[in-house]
Design a protein around this motif. Structure first.
Motif, short mmCIF file in Angstrom:
data_model
loop_
_atom_site.label_atom_id
_atom_site.label_comp_id
_atom_site.label_asym_id
_atom_site.label_seq_id
_atom_site.Cartn_x
_atom_site.Cartn_y
_atom_site.Cartn_z
N THR A 41 36.07 -6.44 21.58
CA THR A 41 35.96 -5.02 21.95
C THR A 41 34.52 -4.59 22.22
O THR A 41 33.57 -5.09 21.62
N ILE A 42 34.41 -3.63 23.17
CA ILE A 42 33.13 -2.96 23.45
C ILE A 42 33.36 -1.47 23.20
O ILE A 42 34.33 -0.89 23.71
N MET A 43 32.49 -0.85 22.41
CA MET A 43 32.59 0.59 22.15
C MET A 43 31.42 1.30 22.81
O MET A 43 30.27 0.87 22.66
N THR A 53 30.94 4.23 15.85
CA THR A 53 29.61 3.67 16.13
C THR A 53 29.05 2.84 14.97
O THR A 53 27.89 2.45 14.99
N ASP A 54 29.88 2.59 13.94
CA ASP A 54 29.46 1.67 12.88
C ASP A 54 29.31 0.27 13.48
O ASP A 54 30.17 -0.17 14.26
N TYR A 55 28.25 -0.43 13.08
CA TYR A 55 27.93 -1.72 13.72
C TYR A 55 29.02 -2.78 13.52
O TYR A 55 29.17 -3.68 14.32
N ARG A 60 30.83 -5.34 20.38
CA ARG A 60 29.60 -4.91 21.06
C ARG A 60 29.58 -3.38 21.09
O ARG A 60 30.56 -2.76 21.48
N LEU A 61 28.48 -2.80 20.66
CA LEU A 61 28.36 -1.35 20.62
C LEU A 61 27.26 -0.90 21.56
O LEU A 61 26.13 -1.40 21.51
N TYR A 62 27.61 0.04 22.46
CA TYR A 62 26.60 0.67 23.33
C TYR A 62 26.45 2.12 22.88
O TYR A 62 27.37 2.93 23.04
N PHE A 63 25.30 2.41 22.27
CA PHE A 63 25.04 3.76 21.80
C PHE A 63 24.39 4.51 22.96
O PHE A 63 23.16 4.60 23.07
#
Length: 454
Positions: A41-43, A53-55, A60-63
């Motif tokens: 997943t990508i958030m 948005t928790d790591y 993969r997280l895009y803030f």
């Protein structure tokens, strides 16, 4: 490294009135379900208050902001298998058509169908072709045409922009002057999309339907009743599920309307429909091809995870259709929480634009127990001795007579504004009238030390 087989989920962005933790709950549950299915997943979200948005929540997280340019940049770089728009509320839906024009793969309901639901003119026309009742409507082309329509249909009328969340710039016009003022606000908010004017129906009951469909066929559905009459935004309304006042005939009509709209829009994933009922007639107000803020509420109230089901449907997994409308033997009530006391000069009257800043939901053996629990949870205190009453119309004063009798039997001392006190004293109640000016009078010596404003 960008392996290219991830699923991209768009969050709801900043918290504000109308877009809060409810949508984040949906996005988080979507990601969890995807991971349980073995998908990467990508958030994309930019709110540090959110769980999404928790790591450790996603791979993969895009803030970063949820705009067409940013999402398209991430999409080009990551080459995901597709984007899920329907879990983040209004913000992702607003960029659906732009992403579609750039050949981005949108998972679930197609952007064309999203547009058919969000664009007021297209949706009203769709309801006409399906022979589904709706309040009389007209697309705004000129102010003159709008004035002519309102004169013909009769006031009050509702001004409704397209592609907005929490009823932004939506207003009820009671006369020509208000109409002209509200039209300028609506066209400023909805520059690129049509503004529709419809007849506003008074004293009607509002009903919320949250559903999940696969290729237009409904898989699961929840029906929630509003306690307040239509005209109070669904985010500010008190919701009850399973429905307590709807008979089998009305429920069957609601199911039929929901299935017809789901098929016409070829929905794959979550969608929400709002209807009004009056004199046993149902009319559709609007439909959103995304999650609504009541999805977490109905999922918990009916003990069935609508988001997990929607995620599986979007990803093409087999899902059995279920009937969960009747719930699991308990009644759940959701009540709003307001912050009027913290906002100087806030207008406490509720309307079609959302004002609540939170909500509490509670279970009970019946709706009365659930409602009382929920109200007490918001900080409401049951009066011990005195109650002040101020009721507007003659009709509403009449409707309250049985309640007034109950309050008198319970031994409460009743106070009321001048007109309300006169009415109830004429009906043999002991009500003390209170001078209740709209503003504090600055002249202290005129008061003889008494506080005149309550």
């Amino acid at each position: 490294q960008f392996p290219g087989d991830h699923v991209m989920v768009l969050g709801s962005g900043v918290y504000r009135i109308g877009s809060s933790v409810e949508f984040d709950w949906c996005a988080v549950n979507c990601i969890r379900t995807l991971r349980e299915m073995g998908r990467k997943t990508i958030m994309v979200n930019y709110n540090p208050e959110t769980v999404s948005t928790d790591y450790d929540m996603c791979d993969r997280l895009y803030f970063d902001e949820i705009s067409f340019e940013t999402v398209m940049d991430i999409y080009t770089m990551e080459s995901p298998s597709g984007i899920i728009l329907s879990m983040g509320g209004q913000l992702p839906n607003n960029i659906a058509m732009d992403l579609h024009r750039q050949q981005a793969v949108i998972l679930g309901t197609s952007p064309d169908s999203i547009d058919s639901a969000e664009n007021r003119f297209k949706f009203s026309r769709l309801l006409d072709t399906l022979s589904i009742n709706q309040p009389r409507w007209k697309e705004l082309s000129t102010v003159e045409a709008a004035l002519a329509f309102c004169e013909e249909a009769g006031y009050p009328c509702l001004i409704r922009p397209s592609y907005v969340l929490s009823g932004a710039a939506m207003n009820v016009a009671l006369n020509k002057h208000e109409l002209e003022n509200f039209l300028s606000q609506a066209t400023a908010v909805s520059k690129d999309y049509p503004v529709v004017i419809s007849k506003f129906i008074l004293e009607a009951k509002e009903i919320d339907v949250d559903a999940v469909a696969r290729d237009g066929e409904v898989v699961c559905m929840a029906v929630s009743e509003h306690v307040e009459n239509a005209g109070v935004h669904s985010g500010d309304a008190t919701l009850v599920t399973p429905p307590q006042d709807l008979n089998e005939e009305t429920l069957a009509k609601i199911k039929s309307i929901c299935c017809a709209i789901g098929r016409a829009l070829e929905v794959t994933g979550p969608f929400n429909i709002q209807l009004i009922a009056k004199d046993n007639h149902l009319k559709v107000i609007e439909c959103n091809a995304r999650v609504s803020r009541s999805f977490p509420f109905v999922s918990k109230a009916l003990d069935y995870d609508f988001i997990a089901t929607a995620t599986k449907v979007i990803m093409g997994e087999p899902v059995e259709a279920v009937d969960v409308i009747a719930g699991c033997g308990k009644v759940a009530v959701k009540v709003p929480v307001f912050s009027f006391s913290r906002l100087h000069g806030a207008d406490v009257l509720l309307g079609v634009e959302m004002a609540s800043t939170g909500e509490v939901a509670c279970f009970g053996e019946d709706r009365y127990e659930a409602y009382l629990k929920a109200q007490l949870s918001t900080g409401f205190q049951i009066p011990k001795k005195n109650i002040l009453i101020s009721i507007g119309s003659f009709k509403h004063k009449n409707e309250l007579i049985p309640t007034m009798q109950t309050l008198e039997k319970l031994g409460y001392q009743l106070f009321a504004s001048m007109g309300t006190a006169d009415f109830y004293n004429e009906h043999n109640f002991k009500v003390k009238s209170v001078d209740w000016p709209y503003e504090d009078t600055e002249d202290e010596h005129c008061r003889n030390g008494e506080q005149r404003t309550i």
